[in-house]
Design a protein around this motif. Sequence first.
Motif, short mmCIF file in Angstrom:
data_model
loop_
_atom_site.label_atom_id
_atom_site.label_comp_id
_atom_site.label_asym_id
_atom_site.label_seq_id
_atom_site.Cartn_x
_atom_site.Cartn_y
_atom_site.Cartn_z
N GLU A 275 -33.29 -24.96 -9.60
CA GLU A 275 -32.98 -24.35 -10.89
C GLU A 275 -32.31 -22.99 -10.68
O GLU A 275 -32.78 -22.17 -9.89
CB GLU A 275 -34.27 -24.13 -11.71
N VAL A 276 -31.21 -22.76 -11.40
CA VAL A 276 -30.54 -21.46 -11.38
C VAL A 276 -30.73 -20.80 -12.74
O VAL A 276 -30.34 -21.37 -13.77
CB VAL A 276 -29.03 -21.60 -11.07
N ILE A 277 -31.38 -19.65 -12.74
CA ILE A 277 -31.64 -18.93 -13.99
C ILE A 277 -30.60 -17.82 -14.12
O ILE A 277 -30.56 -16.90 -13.32
CB ILE A 277 -33.05 -18.32 -13.97
N LEU A 278 -29.76 -17.91 -15.14
CA LEU A 278 -28.71 -16.91 -15.32
C LEU A 278 -29.29 -15.72 -16.10
O LEU A 278 -29.56 -15.82 -17.30
CB LEU A 278 -27.53 -17.53 -16.06
N ALA A 279 -29.49 -14.63 -15.41
CA ALA A 279 -30.09 -13.45 -16.03
C ALA A 279 -29.11 -12.28 -16.02
O ALA A 279 -29.50 -11.12 -15.88
CB ALA A 279 -31.39 -13.08 -15.32
N THR A 280 -27.82 -12.60 -16.18
CA THR A 280 -26.85 -11.52 -16.35
C THR A 280 -27.08 -10.87 -17.71
O THR A 280 -27.74 -11.45 -18.58
CB THR A 280 -25.41 -12.06 -16.28
N ASN A 281 -26.54 -9.67 -17.89
CA ASN A 281 -26.77 -8.94 -19.14
C ASN A 281 -26.15 -9.66 -20.34
O ASN A 281 -25.21 -10.45 -20.19
CB ASN A 281 -26.19 -7.53 -19.05
N PHE A 282 -26.67 -9.35 -21.52
CA PHE A 282 -26.17 -9.98 -22.74
C PHE A 282 -25.04 -9.16 -23.36
O PHE A 282 -25.00 -8.94 -24.56
CB PHE A 282 -27.31 -10.22 -23.72
N THR A 283 -24.17 -8.70 -22.48
CA THR A 283 -22.95 -8.00 -22.93
C THR A 283 -21.80 -8.99 -22.83
O THR A 283 -21.98 -10.10 -22.31
CB THR A 283 -22.66 -6.82 -21.99
N ALA A 284 -20.62 -8.57 -23.30
CA ALA A 284 -19.47 -9.46 -23.24
C ALA A 284 -19.20 -9.88 -21.79
O ALA A 284 -19.03 -11.07 -21.49
CB ALA A 284 -18.24 -8.77 -23.84
N GLU A 285 -19.19 -8.90 -20.87
CA GLU A 285 -18.91 -9.22 -19.46
C GLU A 285 -20.02 -10.07 -18.86
O GLU A 285 -19.75 -10.99 -18.09
CB GLU A 285 -18.76 -7.94 -18.63
N GLY A 286 -21.28 -9.73 -19.19
CA GLY A 286 -22.40 -10.49 -18.64
C GLY A 286 -22.37 -11.94 -19.10
O GLY A 286 -22.61 -12.87 -18.32
N GLU A 287 -22.05 -12.14 -20.37
CA GLU A 287 -21.96 -13.50 -20.93
C GLU A 287 -20.83 -14.27 -20.25
O GLU A 287 -20.98 -15.45 -19.90
CB GLU A 287 -21.71 -13.43 -22.45
N ALA A 288 -19.68 -13.60 -20.08
CA ALA A 288 -18.54 -14.25 -19.43
C ALA A 288 -18.90 -14.64 -18.00
O ALA A 288 -18.56 -15.74 -17.54
CB ALA A 288 -17.33 -13.31 -19.43
N THR A 289 -19.61 -13.75 -17.31
CA THR A 289 -20.02 -14.02 -15.94
C THR A 289 -20.93 -15.24 -15.89
O THR A 289 -20.75 -16.14 -15.06
CB THR A 289 -20.74 -12.80 -15.35
N LEU B 51 -21.19 -24.42 -11.49
CA LEU B 51 -22.35 -25.11 -10.92
C LEU B 51 -22.75 -26.39 -11.66
O LEU B 51 -23.52 -27.18 -11.15
CB LEU B 51 -23.55 -24.15 -10.88
N LYS B 52 -22.23 -26.57 -12.88
CA LYS B 52 -22.67 -27.74 -13.64
C LYS B 52 -22.14 -29.01 -12.98
O LYS B 52 -21.18 -28.96 -12.22
CB LYS B 52 -22.24 -27.65 -15.11
N ALA B 53 -22.77 -30.11 -13.23
CA ALA B 53 -22.42 -31.38 -12.60
C ALA B 53 -22.67 -31.34 -11.10
O ALA B 53 -22.02 -32.06 -10.34
CB ALA B 53 -20.96 -31.75 -12.91
N ARG B 54 -23.57 -30.44 -10.65
CA ARG B 54 -23.93 -30.42 -9.24
C ARG B 54 -25.42 -30.79 -9.07
O ARG B 54 -26.01 -30.53 -8.05
CB ARG B 54 -23.72 -29.03 -8.64
N GLY B 55 -26.01 -31.30 -10.17
CA GLY B 55 -27.40 -31.71 -10.09
C GLY B 55 -28.40 -30.59 -10.19
O GLY B 55 -29.59 -30.78 -9.95
N LEU B 56 -27.91 -29.36 -10.52
CA LEU B 56 -28.82 -28.22 -10.65
C LEU B 56 -29.26 -28.08 -12.11
O LEU B 56 -28.51 -28.38 -13.03
CB LEU B 56 -28.12 -26.93 -10.22
N HIS B 57 -30.49 -27.58 -12.30
CA HIS B 57 -30.97 -27.25 -13.64
C HIS B 57 -30.52 -25.82 -13.93
O HIS B 57 -30.94 -24.88 -13.27
CB HIS B 57 -32.49 -27.37 -13.65
N LEU B 58 -29.60 -25.65 -14.89
CA LEU B 58 -29.05 -24.33 -15.21
C LEU B 58 -29.71 -23.79 -16.47
O LEU B 58 -29.66 -24.44 -17.52
CB LEU B 58 -27.54 -24.42 -15.44
N THR B 59 -30.32 -22.58 -16.40
CA THR B 59 -30.93 -21.99 -17.59
C THR B 59 -30.43 -20.57 -17.78
O THR B 59 -29.90 -19.95 -16.85
CB THR B 59 -32.46 -21.97 -17.48
N ARG B 60 -30.61 -20.07 -18.99
CA ARG B 60 -30.20 -18.71 -19.33
C ARG B 60 -31.42 -18.03 -19.94
O ARG B 60 -32.22 -18.68 -20.64
CB ARG B 60 -29.06 -18.77 -20.36
N LEU B 61 -31.61 -16.74 -19.70
CA LEU B 61 -32.70 -16.01 -20.35
C LEU B 61 -32.61 -16.24 -21.85
O LEU B 61 -31.51 -16.27 -22.40
CB LEU B 61 -32.60 -14.51 -20.09
#
Lengths: 196, 196
Positions: A138-152, A160-170
């Motif tokens: 599982e990859v947890i995306l915890a970048t900031n909730f700013t424009a740049e963080g969201e874009a990142t 990473l999608k379609a690589r069999g990983l569980h992708l989540t966001r805070l």
Amino acid sequence: MADTNALETLIQSLRRLPGVGVKSAQRMAFHLLQHDRAGAQTLSMALAHAAQAVQHCERCHTFTEAQVCSTCLDTRRDASKLCVVETPADQSAVERTGAYKGLYFVLMGKLSPLDGIGPHDIGLKKLFDRALDGTVLEVILATNFTAEGEATAHVISEGLKARGLHLTRLARGVPVGSELEYVDLGTIAHALVDRR
Amino acid sequence: MADTNALETLIQSLRRLPGVGVKSAQRMAFHLLQHDRAGAQTLSMALAHAAQAVQHCERCHTFTEAQVCSTCLDTRRDASKLCVVETPADQSAVERTGAYKGLYFVLMGKLSPLDGIGPHDIGLKKLFDRALDGTVLEVILATNFTAEGEATAHVISEGLKARGLHLTRLARGVPVGSELEYVDLGTIAHALVDRR
């Protein structure tokens, strides 16, 4: 400010610190030289030592003096979870919650096309290699909730999608301890959509 | 913030700068280590050099690397006038007006009983010796127009009056409650001309 090159050089050097203009630099130099010469010496040594000793962890990219940081070496941690944060300070904030026991990847920045910071500058290739090394589930995306963080976060999830990983966001929502009346509408809207 | 002592020491050292809290110190350390290691080295050397080389002018007490600063050594200046300021930054502000051609005495502080700063700490004895050395005819009190600055001016004028000196204070063209360093040059120039 007086007639000393050493002082002028010090003021110019202090201005290289982020958020420090000429007045602040003068005030800092004056304070150190008038009231805290020991502090000036201490800071001088700390800067020289850190600039020489601090490097990046081979696995998570955070600052460390060793090849691999102590967090990555901690075998009690859940190696199947990888939390992606922008800076060591963000990592520290997640750590202090005590609610996460997995590993980290520290981008040391964020995508910011206007500042000329692209995928290569924040080591996305290294992150992808790390996330696809077989142990991470599982990859947890915890970048900031700013424009740049969201874009990142978006670019990472695209990569990473379609690589069999569980992708989540805070989760986005209303901060603990806040009153609805004073929370911005976008946050309330997100909290409504993500209600559980 | 990560697991390095060098980094932690750097953050603690940066906090000794005035106006820098833990968040700012983290941001500064991160910036220097991630984006400007050369800046860290430059600042380190500037601090070490200034802490070792900068001393006080024997005559006016400002920062200098020599025994006597270049302003005091400038023979084109009117040695009969002595302008008393709080800091080198204030002296610099008066200098930039171009309206004053006399000499200076830099207190390197101000009377501040609440902070435990008394007459001895700002070298009033040295100022009195300097003002009464026979060459000075006029003492211009250019301390800030703050409560502490006014008190300092008052104490100095009490100490020097009835000694045959012409004592003046910057005119109140300078807005009350503000600090010289931040006042526009035209206002300072007017205040110099209207000194009383």
